[in-house]
Design a protein around this motif. Sequence first.
Motif, PDB file in Angstrom:
ATOM      1  N   GLU A 211      51.566  65.416  48.115  1.00 18.91           N
ATOM      2  CA  GLU A 211      50.252  66.021  48.350  1.00 18.91           C
ATOM      3  C   GLU A 211      50.325  67.453  48.849  1.00 18.91           C
ATOM      4  O   GLU A 211      49.333  68.173  48.815  1.00 18.91           O
ATOM      5  N   CYS A 214      48.846  70.291  46.639  1.00 15.57           N
ATOM      6  CA  CYS A 214      47.408  70.506  46.421  1.00 15.57           C
ATOM      7  C   CYS A 214      46.895  71.520  47.421  1.00 15.57           C
ATOM      8  O   CYS A 214      47.359  71.607  48.580  1.00 15.57           O
ATOM      9  N   ALA A 218      41.154  70.788  47.910  1.00 14.03           N
ATOM     10  CA  ALA A 218      41.286  69.833  46.800  1.00 14.03           C
ATOM     11  C   ALA A 218      41.643  68.460  47.347  1.00 14.03           C
ATOM     12  O   ALA A 218      42.256  68.329  48.415  1.00 14.03           O
ATOM     13  N   ASP A 219      41.239  67.446  46.634  1.00 11.32           N
ATOM     14  CA  ASP A 219      41.598  66.073  46.984  1.00 11.32           C
ATOM     15  C   ASP A 219      42.907  65.694  46.284  1.00 11.32           C
ATOM     16  O   ASP A 219      43.140  66.037  45.113  1.00 11.32           O
ATOM     17  N   TYR A 220      43.732  64.969  47.017  1.00 11.94           N
ATOM     18  CA  TYR A 220      45.003  64.484  46.494  1.00 11.94           C
ATOM     19  C   TYR A 220      44.774  63.081  45.936  1.00 11.94           C
ATOM     20  O   TYR A 220      44.409  62.164  46.665  1.00 11.94           O
ATOM     21  N   CYS A 236      45.521  66.755  41.469  1.00 13.63           N
ATOM     22  CA  CYS A 236      44.695  67.485  42.443  1.00 13.63           C
ATOM     23  C   CYS A 236      43.324  67.759  41.800  1.00 13.63           C
ATOM     24  O   CYS A 236      43.262  68.143  40.633  1.00 13.63           O
ATOM     25  N   CYS A 238      39.533  69.657  42.733  1.00  9.64           N
ATOM     26  CA  CYS A 238      38.734  70.429  43.690  1.00  9.64           C
ATOM     27  C   CYS A 238      37.513  69.631  44.138  1.00  9.64           C
ATOM     28  O   CYS A 238      36.895  68.906  43.346  1.00  9.64           O
ATOM     29  N   GLY A 246      43.011  73.188  41.613  1.00  5.54           N
ATOM     30  CA  GLY A 246      43.354  72.406  42.791  1.00  5.54           C
ATOM     31  C   GLY A 246      44.821  72.465  43.179  1.00  5.54           C
ATOM     32  O   GLY A 246      45.201  71.911  44.213  1.00  5.54           O
ATOM     33  N   PHE A 247      45.671  73.098  42.414  1.00  6.94           N
ATOM     34  CA  PHE A 247      47.110  73.130  42.692  1.00  6.94           C
ATOM     35  C   PHE A 247      47.500  74.453  43.336  1.00  6.94           C
ATOM     36  O   PHE A 247      47.002  75.518  42.955  1.00  6.94           O
TER      37      PHE A 247
END
Length: 662
Positions: A211, A214, A218-220, A236, A238, A246-247
């Motif tokens: 994680e 990310c 952003a959500d993992y 990842c 957003c 998201g990365f």
Amino acid sequence: MMTKMALSTLLLLDSMVLPILTAAAREVIHPPCRQTCDTGMPAKQNLTYPFGFSPGCPIQLNCTEDGDALIGEFPVQSASPEIVTITIETKCNRPFRSINQLYGRNYVPKGMNSILLNNCTQSYPCDVPNTQVIQARFQSLCEASNKTNSTMSCYSEQMNKNNAWFLNRTRLSALDCKYFLSSLSSEDLNNVSVSVGTQLLQLAWWVNGDECECSQDADYIQLSGLPYGGRNGFRCKCRDGFLGDGFLAGIGCGEVCQHILLFAKSSSNRVKEKKLKVLTIVLPLMVLCVVSMLIFGVVYVVRRKRKFAEVLEDWERDYGPHRFKYKDLYIATKGFQDQELLGAGGFGRVYKGILPTSNVEIAVKRVSHESRQGMREFVAEIISIGRLRHRNLVSLLGYCRRKGELFLVYDYMPNGSLDKYLYNQPKVTLKWMQRFRVIKGVASGLPYLHEGWQQVVIHRDIKASNILLDAELNGRLGDFGLARLHDHGTDPQTTRVAGTVGYLAPEHTRTGKATRSTDVFAFGAFLLEVACGRRPIEHGDTADVILVDWVFSCWNKGDILEARDPKLESDFVGEEMELVLKLGLMCSHFNPLIRPSMRQVLQYLEGDLLMPELLSSSISSSGLTFAHHEGFNDLSVSCPSSTSKAVTDLTSVAESLLSGGR
């Protein structure tokens, strides 16, 4: 010593510099994951990290010249934070193995896809609405194009039963299908009104890692039970209100209003970072690379000089025009490669070459010098022989001496040696007219060696393989590597026996002295060899056949022409053939006093002097047989239908020891 130190320093620098250069080149010259094609133009699809077109991308794609992104051979329609949609154009004859392109290290076909196949040996249930309608459509298409019956099959994972989220390649391969036709994709197989997308396929993708890759906005999304052993992966995404991939390795996430500015700022920062890295890392590495190349250049020059180094002694300075540089001969023969090899024998290997300065074709004989006279005396004789000039002698252009090896340089003869036409090329038979001209040509060169030059030159190795043919098939005597010289009116010095078995005069094997008469003996063996198309000694299963004895038995029988080369058939002049055969017997006599001189031999061949009428009794078989039997055991000869008298004559070897030949 300096060479070894320089070489070890170069290797150390290479081991330190190359890994750093490689990493810096990937980081500075190319971004970690490039979203533009190799041509520099952006792809038509809106692609973000982890998709790209460079080795640093977790999911590396191909790109057409028009800018279309491809996975394998299949065009990419779109890429989202969860799936990639590709187009599978219907092809009736697409090989089944093409389906392997859909299974990558970071992507596989989702379970909601159905694969359409052709010519399968096994079947599998398929949950696709209106399967019969779809099958009829594609089947009619293939039958129309192939003009043959086809059997379409469908494969899916039946999600309502197996709950599989990707297509199992093992079960798919077990159907043993010949062709990969196309694919179907649907969102919900349980929905009766679902709309099926034809010629489409959806791939699930992921990234291997944790994680920390990310961005903070952003959500993992962790994924487990992935193919290839059930390993884990992630994506990842957003959060709401943010845009981006998201990365951290990509453009990250930014607020909708700030997204464009954030992207421009990140691009500007990357340009500054690249410039800084060029100044702080790449520039010093380039300096180290230049130094390494200089060291390598010095090592190369030193090793090359050692490779072509020659020791030129004071006594060789007088032979300057006749001494070749080893480097020139090495380049001329392309490093003495086997492709340039003309022939090999007991005294060395001969290579074809072209001198780099004059483009003159040459033949180079490479031998290891073992003469007891010493190298200085031997080279002096070679240079003297190099001054010989006769139209029927192969010119010895010079020599090269290096590390115990001697290189003799001759004119190149395009048609090679005579023995090749006598033995090794049965489809190319020299006519008698050509053979007789070669015989007279070699005979005219030997009086020049024996009498017509400032010293007496004894060749010591006259044989068919040393008679070379020029472009007009004229015979020239070559290979003077064994030749010996002495002044007129003096006796030759005793040397070690040298020559070829079958051409050695008996007195030479006893005394070690090479004389004009020993050359005549070898020329006699050569005459019989050319006329009969047989070697002086031929090894058989039960006994060896000596050519001179065989010819004598035919003469004693009363039909000497029976000994001629059968390949000539009737294409010969009887008087010339008989003259050559009888002259060969006379030159091969055991007693050197009975042998004619080479000037007399030439006069006989030219018709300027009549050869005396000889009877078979005037040259006993023992006088011939002993000459070739000395030093050999278990030798026997026969002539077809030979008389008993000839056999009796051939067994009188003991009597010849007392008479010395009649």
